[in-house]
Scaffold this active site. Structure first.
Site, PDB file in Angstrom:
ATOM      1  N   ASP A 157       2.096   5.447   5.655  1.00 19.52           N
ATOM      2  CA  ASP A 157       1.150   4.118   5.635  1.00 19.52           C
ATOM      3  C   ASP A 157      -0.173   4.331   6.410  1.00 19.52           C
ATOM      4  O   ASP A 157       0.057   3.667   7.559  1.00 19.52           O
ATOM      5  CB  ASP A 157       1.893   2.940   5.183  1.00 19.52           C
ATOM      6  CG  ASP A 157       1.083   1.869   4.879  1.00 19.52           C
ATOM      7  OD1 ASP A 157      -0.197   1.963   4.706  1.00 19.52           O
ATOM      8  OD2 ASP A 157       1.323   0.955   5.105  1.00 19.52           O
ATOM      9  N   SER A 198      -4.030   2.161  12.364  1.00 20.14           N
ATOM     10  CA  SER A 198      -2.797   2.957  12.738  1.00 20.14           C
ATOM     11  C   SER A 198      -2.245   3.289  11.419  1.00 20.14           C
ATOM     12  O   SER A 198      -2.707   3.117  10.438  1.00 20.14           O
ATOM     13  CB  SER A 198      -1.911   1.731  13.429  1.00 20.14           C
ATOM     14  OG  SER A 198      -1.547   0.684  12.339  1.00 20.14           O
ATOM     15  N   ASP A 257      -3.268   1.514  -0.340  1.00 18.51           N
ATOM     16  CA  ASP A 257      -2.482   0.725   0.030  1.00 18.51           C
ATOM     17  C   ASP A 257      -2.175  -0.551  -1.014  1.00 18.51           C
ATOM     18  O   ASP A 257      -1.170  -0.903  -1.204  1.00 18.51           O
ATOM     19  CB  ASP A 257      -2.667   0.320   1.202  1.00 18.51           C
ATOM     20  CG  ASP A 257      -4.153  -0.428   1.384  1.00 18.51           C
ATOM     21  OD1 ASP A 257      -5.094  -0.284   0.712  1.00 18.51           O
ATOM     22  OD2 ASP A 257      -4.524  -1.239   2.306  1.00 18.51           O
ATOM     23  N   ARG A 258      -3.066  -1.027  -1.456  1.00 18.22           N
ATOM     24  CA  ARG A 258      -3.275  -1.986  -2.585  1.00 18.22           C
ATOM     25  C   ARG A 258      -2.319  -1.765  -3.850  1.00 18.22           C
ATOM     26  O   ARG A 258      -1.235  -2.381  -4.184  1.00 18.22           O
ATOM     27  CB  ARG A 258      -4.480  -2.635  -3.149  1.00 18.22           C
ATOM     28  CG  ARG A 258      -5.262  -3.196  -2.001  1.00 18.22           C
ATOM     29  CD  ARG A 258      -6.841  -3.435  -2.522  1.00 18.22           C
ATOM     30  NE  ARG A 258      -6.451  -4.390  -3.678  1.00 18.22           N
ATOM     31  CZ  ARG A 258      -7.755  -4.748  -4.237  1.00 18.22           C
ATOM     32  NH1 ARG A 258      -8.828  -3.869  -4.203  1.00 18.22           N
ATOM     33  NH2 ARG A 258      -7.562  -5.828  -5.133  1.00 18.22           N
TER      34      ARG A 258
END
Length: 276
Positions: free
Chosen positions: A11, A16, A114-115
């Protein structure tokens, strides 16, 4: 069918990347065996990257069955991380995995992965509907609803859209940059709302303003999506700002730090089952 499978999830956010080593067993939820984190990966040497990955490699026997990657970083940064992971783990990351949701939005190609995978993760938790709040560099608030299926069919869901707002550090930095007599402050989720000096007032505005924004956005997103009372699933590196010292909402709030990873695994598992 999928017993004894080791997967690595990635992820990658704006600042990061969070990695996890998971094991799958038939009829059981995925089991997280090890975690690793890459902070500011583009500035790390190969030796430092190897060191960060050590917790996964100490547990992993041989190559993983698949490396599943969701990235919202710049294209160059994502490509560099994918190249390095292939070299380190012996398998190229799957960077274009279909989230497996029906997406009820325009310009689908602009929606952060990511959503989508966080929403798929909420589906994997067995929820029929959810408002997903992911707090990191930015804060996203999205609605997901399961699609009714005949008995025994694979669960499917819809991504209904949502909102994007600044995260806590972005808010803090904007204040520091925008005001001649304002400055960057340390943030604590437990700071008082009533600041007795300017630094406390700045921290209060960020922390409690973020909580207020999250509550209102989740309320409005849920209301317009037709799931006003749905559980708020909170994830992300800054989730504590919405959960400490008490949850930002009085209803059902569920924390799931590995939500995006669960979404990646669920999407991959569906793909594998269809293929077999």
């Amino acid at each position: 069918m999928l017993a004894g499978v080791d997967l690595v999830t990635v992820d990658q956010g704006n600042s990061s990347a969070k990695l996890g080593l998971w094991s799958l067993a038939q009829g059981s939820p995925p089991r997280l065996r090890a975690r690793a984190r890459l902070e500011g990966g583009r500035h790390l040497s190969e030796a430092q990257l190897e060191e960060r990955l050590a917790p996964l490699r100490e547990v992993l026997e041989g190559q993983p069955h698949a490396v599943l990657m969701s990235s919202v970083a710049a294209e160059e940064s994502a490509a560099e991380l994918a190249w390095w992971l292939e070299r380190a783990l012996g398998r190229a990351p799957e960077t274009e995995l279909d989230c497996g949701l029906e997406i009820e939005c325009r310009n689908v190609h602009t929606i952060g992965r990511d959503r989508l995978f966080a929403a798929r993760g909420a589906l994997e938790l067995g929820l029929d509907e959810a408002v997903v709040v992911d707090v990191g560099t930015a804060m996203t608030v999205d609605a997901m609803r399961a699609i009714p299926q005949a008995g025994g069919a694979t669960r499917r869901g819809r991504f209904l859209g949502g909102a994007i707002a600044p995260g806590p550090w972005m808010l803090r930095d904007a204040l520091a940059r925008g005001g001649a007599w304002l400055w960057e402050v340390e943030l604590d989720p437990r700071c008082p709302a009533l600041g007795a000096e300017t630094s406390e007032a700045l921290a209060s505005g960020v922390v409690h303003g973020l909580r207020g924004a999250a509550a209102e956005l989740a309320r409005r997103v849920g209301l317009e999506a037709g799931c006003a009372g749905a559980v708020r699933v909170v994830t992300g590196g800054a989730a504590r700002f919405l959960l400490e010292p008490d949850p930002f909402w009085s209803g059902h709030v569920r924390e799931e730090p590995e939500l995006v990873a669960l979404g990646l695994i669920g999407a991959w598992r569906t793909k594998a089952e269809v293929r077999t």
